[in-house]
Write an enzyme that holds these catalytic residues in place. Structure first.
Site, short mmCIF file in Angstrom:
data_model
loop_
_atom_site.label_atom_id
_atom_site.label_comp_id
_atom_site.label_asym_id
_atom_site.label_seq_id
_atom_site.Cartn_x
_atom_site.Cartn_y
_atom_site.Cartn_z
CD GLU A 12 -2.95 0.83 2.32
OE1 GLU A 12 -3.38 -0.14 2.43
OE2 GLU A 12 -3.36 1.70 2.85
CG ASP A 13 1.43 3.00 3.09
OD1 ASP A 13 0.40 3.50 2.48
OD2 ASP A 13 1.23 2.84 4.22
CG ASP A 71 -21.75 -8.80 33.64
OD1 ASP A 71 -21.97 -7.62 33.85
OD2 ASP A 71 -21.68 -9.41 32.48
#
Ligand code: MN
Length: 488
Positions: free
Chosen positions: A75-76, A258
């Protein structure tokens, strides 16, 4: 190089053979990302390294760790999938490509691109569920460093997407800790005031509980050991966002059944059930909240006995009782397969995912009925990954459905074919309207008849989920067409 050493040290503990390949992946990513920095100003390589660290905490296999190190290279940087396949192997190349965002949609707005990428990465689970695990690790680190994002609008969007999609996704895969971290980080950016208020409330309660806590642990050990039951006990609390959600239904933090959790790890299943007898001798059970997830595991494979008891000083306390194996599933979810079999773990994981995780089928259904990428994301947010309630299906199996849905939605969730021929709905033994709103622990039976009249416009106004709405519209369209096409 100190950071790389930490990673290697972590991996060496469970897979010493993987170190040369991981070192090579690091060097490759280091060169590719050289001169790039993150918004915080630090070298870019720190990000993939942190992602690989998170994956190593899950005891991921060698290829997954390498893919974590390389996850932003396509991608980069100028890296191609083929280059990774040649330099490393096809498996790593597929993983890295899987988490790579599609960028050639630059004509469109950012939101549209984002929806397209989300759809791509979620559907990639059908090929390899590890892609989504890497994506989750990536998101965890991005959320941990979100404060450096200068664009505040983007910060909000990331947080919103994380709390709506990635956090529920992590929980559905059984990665509970990651899910809670993603939720709480997003919660902080989306509503810091509320976040700080809940944080202060929890802190206050925990401080006042400190003394009782030690006493409870001591009493538990004493009564269990006296009866030859050996265990280890840990204490934990609900996440902040989870607490926030529960507070919407109860006015006082002390009413949450809880919030204060003791986890008891027992030797075997028999000891789990036996210990219950002694716990209930010590503290009176709040029977309403007793759950046997050992006999009826959650859809994400979670198993445990849950009992909420009336503790000292009017505190409600939840005891979670399980075996060491069940604890492993609680901590690692679907990735527990890596612990069981490092060699074949990924294959076992994929097989289990395809066969046992019902939400995967829901994602495929969403993909089928969605008209566009934004439609797909909306179905995901509203139906597939929305808040869930447990119900019993016709066979008495505990399943999870979206909160506040109607009987019509339920029918379409179970099977669109069945729903299109639905003639009646029985809930807890009585006939109900199709517009009946499903409640937790309802036992639901859909009655269908092949000669039924089928859905009509009224169904459309009753249905709440996109899945049901789209299916009904589809049906009506088909029916309308067959009428107008009549040859006479
Ligand atoms: Mn990344």
């Amino acid at each position: 190089m100190k950071n790389l050493d930490l990673l290697l040290e972590k991996v060496a503990k469970y897979n010493i053979n993987a170190l040369p390949l991981i070192r090579k992946a690091y060097d490759f990513a280091y060169v590719k990302h050289k001169n790039q920095t993150r918004e915080s100003g630090e070298p870019y390589i720190n990000h993939p390294l942190a992602v690989a660290m998170i994956l190593a905490s899950l005891q991921a296999d060698a290829n997954t760790i390498c893919a974590g190190l390389l996850h932003d290279t396509i991608e980069d940087t100028d890296t191609s999938k083929e280059e990774i396949a040649c330099e490393f192997n096809e498996d790593i190349a597929i993983l890295v490509e899987g988490v790579t965002n599609v960028k050639n949609l630059s004509l469109f707005a950012k939101d549209i691109q984002n929806n397209a990428n989300l759809r791509k990465v979620l559907l990639s689970m059908s090929k390899d569920v590890r892609i989504i695990i890497i994506k989750l690790a990536d998101r965890v680190h991005n959320m941990r460093t979100l404060e450096y994002k200068k664009n505040l609008d983007k910060q909000q969007k990331k947080s919103r997407e994380t709390i709506k999609i990635y956090a529920p996704l992590a929980k559905q895969l059984g990665l509970y800790d990651i899910g809670v971290e993603l939720e709480d980080k997003s919660f902080f950016y989306l509503d810091s005031e509320e976040y700080n208020q809940i944080l202060a409330m929890q802190k206050g309660l925990l401080e006042s509980f400190e003394e009782d806590k030690s006493k409870i642990i001591e009493d538990l050990y004493t009564i269990l050991i006296d009866n030859n039951l050996f265990c280890s006990i840990a204490f934990k609390t609900l996440g902040l966002y989870e607490t926030y959600k529960e507070l919407m239904n109860s006015s006082d933090i002390k009413n949450i059944h809880d919030l204060l959790e003791f986890v008891l790890i027992m030797d075997d299943i028999d000891s789990c059930y036996l210990s219950l007898k002694y716990i209930h001798k010590l503290y009176k059970p709040y029977t309403k909240f007793y759950q046997d997830y050992i006999a009826q595991p959650k859809p994400n494979r979670y198993q445990s006995l849950h009992t909420t008891v009336f503790g000292p000083n009017e505190n409600l306390i939840q005891m979670q009782i399980r075996t060491a194996f069940m604890e492993k599933i609680t901590k690692y979810g679907i990735t527990a397969f890596w612990h069981e079999d490092l060699e074949n773990g990924s294959k076992l994981m994929q097989k289990a995912f395809d066969e046992q995780y019902p939400f995967y089928q829901s994602i495929l259904n969403a993909n089928k009925s969605a008209k566009s990428n934004s439609d797909f994301v909306k179905i995901l947010e509203d139906d597939v990954l929305s808040e869930k309630v447990p119900v019993y299906n016709n066979e008495g199996k505990l399943i999870e459905v979206s909160k506040n849905i109607t009987a019509i939605d339920y029918a379409y969730f179970i099977s669109p074919f069945l729903a299109n021929h639905m003639v009646g709905v029985i809930v807890n033994g009585s006939f109900v309207d199709f517009s009946y709103e499903i409640k937790p622990y309802d036992k639901i039976r859909i009655i269908s008849d092949i000669n039924s009249a089928g859905p009509n416009c009224e169904w459309l106004s009753v249905a709440k989920t996109m899945l049901a709405k789209n299916s009904i519209k589809e049906y009506l369209k088909r029916k309308g067409q067959s009428l107008t096409r009549s040859p006479w």
